[in-house]
Structure formats: structure tokens, C-alpha cells
Motif scaffolding. Structure first.
Motif: not given
Length: 145
Positions: A43-65
């Protein structure tokens, strides 16, 4: 992904001798950890991923997820363990407790999705959340059924 935090705790919180004993006693543990490591590296070495360029999500939402994923893994493991025992009646109080946790998790998942919509998350981000958690909801429902 809900298993990753627990795997990481084991991986970094044990001595080499303890890891060797764990891998010897549970050969599947080593294979699982190796698969996770290879997947992470790929995953780290992939040239691109379908979620590249997605808007950043607030840290609290990352933690909840992340917490929702951990709870999903707990539910999945719990239901699998009780189903695997073949004697659900003997574990009825624990199965009922899992049922309560399952209902709470579903409520928290709905709340999480509502918070993302209220924040104005991109439609693509919401699609990813719906898809990922939709698979979990279906799988857990199948185990709970």
C-alpha cells in the motif's frame, strides 16, 4: 483493519523470545502478521490509490473510525468464538452482552456518519465509509444471526 491495533501491541510489546513462542504455538499468527506487513508495504509503495486527493478528515473522526473498527473486530471475534463453541445456550449471557454492544456499535456508526455529513465531508469519503462499514455490518449481522 480493526485487528491492526491489537496486532501492533503484540508485535511491539513482546520480547523476541515471546514472539517466537507465540509464532511456534500459533503458526497462523506469524502468517497473519506477515500478510499484514506485506499488505502495508504494498500500500505504501503504490503509485496511486483511489482515495488519494481526498479531503483531510478531522482527527476526531479518524479516532472515531478507528474505534468503530476495533469494536467491529471485537464483535466479529466474539460471535465467531461463541458460534465455534457449538453451545450458544451455555454462553447466553455473553451472547446477550455482545448483542447490546452490537446495537450500541450500530448507533455509534450512524452517529459517526451523521457527523461526517454535518462536517461537509466529500461525497466520495462518505461512499468509502458506507462501503467499508457496510461490509462489516453485513458480516457481523451474519455471525450474530
Amino acid at each position: 483493519m480493526g485487528y491492526v491495533p491489537n496486532l501492533h501491541k503484540i508485535w511491539v510489546g513482546t520480547s523476541d523470545q515471546q514472539l517466537m513462542a507465540l509464532c511456534h504455538e500459533f503458526p497462523g499468527f506469524y502468517r497473519y502478521a506477515l500478510i499484514m506487513e506485506e499488505a502495508s508495504e504494498a500500500e505504501r509503495n503504490k503509485a496511486s490509490r483511489p482515495y488519494d486527493g481526498m479531503a483531510e478528515v478531522f482527527e476526531e473522526h479518524k479516532q472515531r473510525a478507528a474505534q468503530l473498527l476495533v469494536t467491529a473486530a471485537t464483535l466479529e471475534r466474539g460471535y465467531q468464538a461463541f458460534r465455534g463453541s457449538g453451545n450458544l445456550q451455555g454462553f447466553q449471557p455473553q451472547v446477550n452482552e455482545l448483542g447490546q454492544l452490537h446495537r450500541k456499535w450500530l448507533s455509534e456508526l450512524d452517529s459517526f456518519k451523521s457527523a461526517l455529513r454535518a462536517q461537509g465531508a466529500e461525497p466520495r469519503a462518505l461512499e468509502y465509509v458506507n462501503e467499508a462499514f457496510g461490509h462489516l455490518v453485513d458480516r457481523i449481522k451474519q455471525f450474530a444471526g
